[in-house]
Every structure is written in C-alpha cells, then in structure tokens.
Design a protein around this motif. Sequence first.
Motif, PDB file in Angstrom:
ATOM      1  N   PHE A  51      -9.233  28.843  -0.292  1.00 32.27           N
ATOM      2  CA  PHE A  51      -8.719  27.539   0.558  1.00 32.27           C
ATOM      3  C   PHE A  51      -8.638  27.998   1.843  1.00 32.27           C
ATOM      4  O   PHE A  51      -8.745  27.122   2.841  1.00 32.27           O
ATOM      5  CB  PHE A  51      -7.401  27.065  -0.309  1.00 32.27           C
ATOM      6  CG  PHE A  51      -7.469  26.685  -1.651  1.00 32.27           C
ATOM      7  CD1 PHE A  51      -8.593  25.925  -1.887  1.00 32.27           C
ATOM      8  CD2 PHE A  51      -6.900  27.284  -2.503  1.00 32.27           C
ATOM      9  CE1 PHE A  51      -8.787  25.440  -3.161  1.00 32.27           C
ATOM     10  CE2 PHE A  51      -6.897  26.659  -3.933  1.00 32.27           C
ATOM     11  CZ  PHE A  51      -8.157  25.707  -4.309  1.00 32.27           C
ATOM     12  N   ASP A  52      -8.065  29.054   2.262  1.00 35.84           N
ATOM     13  CA  ASP A  52      -8.010  29.701   3.533  1.00 35.84           C
ATOM     14  C   ASP A  52      -9.527  29.566   4.503  1.00 35.84           C
ATOM     15  O   ASP A  52      -9.324  29.394   5.553  1.00 35.84           O
ATOM     16  CB  ASP A  52      -7.528  31.171   3.766  1.00 35.84           C
ATOM     17  CG  ASP A  52      -6.090  31.202   3.346  1.00 35.84           C
ATOM     18  OD1 ASP A  52      -5.471  29.893   3.317  1.00 35.84           O
ATOM     19  OD2 ASP A  52      -5.413  32.186   3.077  1.00 35.84           O
ATOM     20  N   GLU A  53     -10.469  29.825   3.647  1.00 35.83           N
ATOM     21  CA  GLU A  53     -11.674  29.726   4.393  1.00 35.83           C
ATOM     22  C   GLU A  53     -12.006  28.306   4.677  1.00 35.83           C
ATOM     23  O   GLU A  53     -12.935  28.134   5.720  1.00 35.83           O
ATOM     24  CB  GLU A  53     -12.835  30.119   3.309  1.00 35.83           C
ATOM     25  CG  GLU A  53     -13.026  31.883   3.053  1.00 35.83           C
ATOM     26  CD  GLU A  53     -14.086  31.760   1.957  1.00 35.83           C
ATOM     27  OE1 GLU A  53     -14.954  30.933   1.637  1.00 35.83           O
ATOM     28  OE2 GLU A  53     -13.932  33.109   1.241  1.00 35.83           O
ATOM     29  N   HIS A  54     -11.337  27.351   4.308  1.00 35.50           N
ATOM     30  CA  HIS A  54     -11.526  26.020   4.569  1.00 35.50           C
ATOM     31  C   HIS A  54     -10.241  25.355   5.241  1.00 35.50           C
ATOM     32  O   HIS A  54     -10.116  24.069   5.111  1.00 35.50           O
ATOM     33  CB  HIS A  54     -11.929  25.210   3.366  1.00 35.50           C
ATOM     34  CG  HIS A  54     -13.293  25.715   2.837  1.00 35.50           C
ATOM     35  ND1 HIS A  54     -14.554  25.470   3.330  1.00 35.50           N
ATOM     36  CD2 HIS A  54     -13.681  26.654   1.821  1.00 35.50           C
ATOM     37  CE1 HIS A  54     -15.257  26.187   2.632  1.00 35.50           C
ATOM     38  NE2 HIS A  54     -14.913  26.903   1.661  1.00 35.50           N
ATOM     39  N   GLY A  56      -7.166  24.997   4.523  1.00 38.07           N
ATOM     40  CA  GLY A  56      -6.220  24.473   3.450  1.00 38.07           C
ATOM     41  C   GLY A  56      -6.897  23.995   2.335  1.00 38.07           C
ATOM     42  O   GLY A  56      -7.946  24.506   1.688  1.00 38.07           O
ATOM     43  N   PHE A  57      -6.313  22.753   1.691  1.00 35.16           N
ATOM     44  CA  PHE A  57      -6.613  22.483   0.262  1.00 35.16           C
ATOM     45  C   PHE A  57      -7.101  21.100   0.438  1.00 35.16           C
ATOM     46  O   PHE A  57      -6.191  20.029   0.399  1.00 35.16           O
ATOM     47  CB  PHE A  57      -5.417  22.562  -0.828  1.00 35.16           C
ATOM     48  CG  PHE A  57      -5.582  22.358  -2.103  1.00 35.16           C
ATOM     49  CD1 PHE A  57      -6.459  23.321  -2.723  1.00 35.16           C
ATOM     50  CD2 PHE A  57      -5.204  21.270  -2.778  1.00 35.16           C
ATOM     51  CE1 PHE A  57      -6.602  22.887  -4.164  1.00 35.16           C
ATOM     52  CE2 PHE A  57      -5.448  20.853  -3.971  1.00 35.16           C
ATOM     53  CZ  PHE A  57      -5.983  22.011  -4.791  1.00 35.16           C
ATOM     54  N   LYS A  93       0.159  24.049  -5.648  1.00 34.12           N
ATOM     55  CA  LYS A  93       1.271  22.994  -5.590  1.00 34.12           C
ATOM     56  C   LYS A  93       2.579  23.847  -4.842  1.00 34.12           C
ATOM     57  O   LYS A  93       3.044  23.124  -3.729  1.00 34.12           O
ATOM     58  CB  LYS A  93       1.771  22.346  -6.691  1.00 34.12           C
ATOM     59  CG  LYS A  93       2.871  21.254  -6.442  1.00 34.12           C
ATOM     60  CD  LYS A  93       3.388  20.795  -7.764  1.00 34.12           C
ATOM     61  CE  LYS A  93       4.741  21.015  -8.321  1.00 34.12           C
ATOM     62  NZ  LYS A  93       5.055  20.739  -9.344  1.00 34.12           N
ATOM     63  N   VAL A  94       2.858  24.929  -5.294  1.00 33.39           N
ATOM     64  CA  VAL A  94       4.042  25.588  -4.883  1.00 33.39           C
ATOM     65  C   VAL A  94       3.724  25.942  -3.434  1.00 33.39           C
ATOM     66  O   VAL A  94       4.580  26.006  -2.637  1.00 33.39           O
ATOM     67  CB  VAL A  94       4.588  26.743  -5.775  1.00 33.39           C
ATOM     68  CG1 VAL A  94       5.304  27.865  -5.083  1.00 33.39           C
ATOM     69  CG2 VAL A  94       5.155  26.291  -7.139  1.00 33.39           C
ATOM     70  N   LYS A  95       2.470  26.564  -3.224  1.00 37.03           N
ATOM     71  CA  LYS A  95       2.049  27.097  -1.762  1.00 37.03           C
ATOM     72  C   LYS A  95       2.090  25.949  -0.804  1.00 37.03           C
ATOM     73  O   LYS A  95       2.329  26.344   0.263  1.00 37.03           O
ATOM     74  CB  LYS A  95       0.493  27.732  -1.907  1.00 37.03           C
ATOM     75  CG  LYS A  95       0.463  28.928  -2.788  1.00 37.03           C
ATOM     76  CD  LYS A  95       0.974  30.124  -2.090  1.00 37.03           C
ATOM     77  CE  LYS A  95       0.130  30.280  -1.019  1.00 37.03           C
ATOM     78  NZ  LYS A  95       0.477  31.699  -0.025  1.00 37.03           N
ATOM     79  N   GLN A  96       1.485  24.775  -1.250  1.00 32.90           N
ATOM     80  CA  GLN A  96       1.683  23.507  -0.379  1.00 32.90           C
ATOM     81  C   GLN A  96       3.060  23.341  -0.003  1.00 32.90           C
ATOM     82  O   GLN A  96       3.489  22.758   1.236  1.00 32.90           O
ATOM     83  CB  GLN A  96       0.775  22.448  -0.923  1.00 32.90           C
ATOM     84  CG  GLN A  96      -0.788  22.537  -0.888  1.00 32.90           C
ATOM     85  CD  GLN A  96      -1.473  21.288  -1.525  1.00 32.90           C
ATOM     86  OE1 GLN A  96      -1.004  20.814  -2.611  1.00 32.90           O
ATOM     87  NE2 GLN A  96      -2.389  21.164  -0.941  1.00 32.90           N
ATOM     88  N   SER A 100       4.916  23.212   3.641  1.00 33.11           N
ATOM     89  CA  SER A 100       5.406  21.947   4.329  1.00 33.11           C
ATOM     90  C   SER A 100       7.080  22.359   4.589  1.00 33.11           C
ATOM     91  O   SER A 100       7.728  21.695   5.551  1.00 33.11           O
ATOM     92  CB  SER A 100       5.441  20.889   3.108  1.00 33.11           C
ATOM     93  OG  SER A 100       4.089  20.615   2.929  1.00 33.11           O
ATOM     94  N   MET A 101       7.447  23.057   3.773  1.00 31.51           N
ATOM     95  CA  MET A 101       8.939  23.389   3.931  1.00 31.51           C
ATOM     96  C   MET A 101       9.145  24.289   5.108  1.00 31.51           C
ATOM     97  O   MET A 101       9.993  23.920   6.112  1.00 31.51           O
ATOM     98  CB  MET A 101       9.493  24.121   2.722  1.00 31.51           C
ATOM     99  CG  MET A 101      11.198  24.525   2.862  1.00 31.51           C
ATOM    100  SD  MET A 101      11.995  22.962   2.870  1.00 31.51           S
ATOM    101  CE  MET A 101      12.108  22.655   1.159  1.00 31.51           C
TER     102      MET A 101
END
Length: 126
Positions: A51-54, A56-57, A93-96, A100-101
């Motif tokens: 996901f980091d290559e792009h 994000g998600f 989900k937890v990473k996102q 955000s937090m």
Amino acid sequence: AKDRSRDWRRIYRDRFLWQRRIYPAVDELSAQNFGQEDISLDTLHRFDEIFDEHDGFPDAARDTLEEIRKSSANRSCDLTMKYYTDHVCEYVKVKQIEESMKALLRRPSDEIDLEDGALLLSQWQN
C-alpha cells in the motif's frame, strides 16, 4: 465523452492491477500460516509495503479484499484464503484509523473537533 471512457479505463486498470497484487499476497499469507489462528504483525507488514507503494489504500484495493471475503461463487477463494483476508482487512482498518488519529492529534487544539475523535473511536470498536 472521451473523459468518461478514459476514467472508466483507468478505474478498470487500477482494479485489475490491485487484484494481481492482492490475490497472490493473500494466497501466500494463507499458505505460510495455514492452521495458525494468529498471524504475526511482521507477516502483515508486507501489506504495508504494497500500500505504501501507492500512497495509501485505494478503493480498488479495498474492493479486491472485500471481493475475496464475500465471494461464494469464486472457487479460487477457499475458506482459508477468506479467513486470512479477514486478518488483512482488520490490520488495514487499524492502520488507517491510527493514521487518522495521528492526523487529528497533529491539529492545533482549537481545531480538534470532538465529533471527529468520537467517529474514530467508534470505527475502532467496529
């Protein structure tokens, strides 16, 4: 009209490329961890790299994971793969939510909205 056709092609291409990345990654995760209930965070960090290559998600990646989780017609997605896809979805989900937090906490205190914090907490619980 040309903008729409290009946009459609871009969306289709992006989705196809995400499927080509995610399916093998989840399949490999499934094969490596077969029979194990818990997966180490180190194992799941491989998805960070994807996901980091792009940056994000994107929605196409989320759609691909959901397709694996909910597919009953796709015979290439067995129950083991769905099980490990659930782990990947929870990890993402937890990473996102964490990101955000962190972004919320970086704001000046007078710009932090209580509702934004409550929304993130409710997402964490679900």
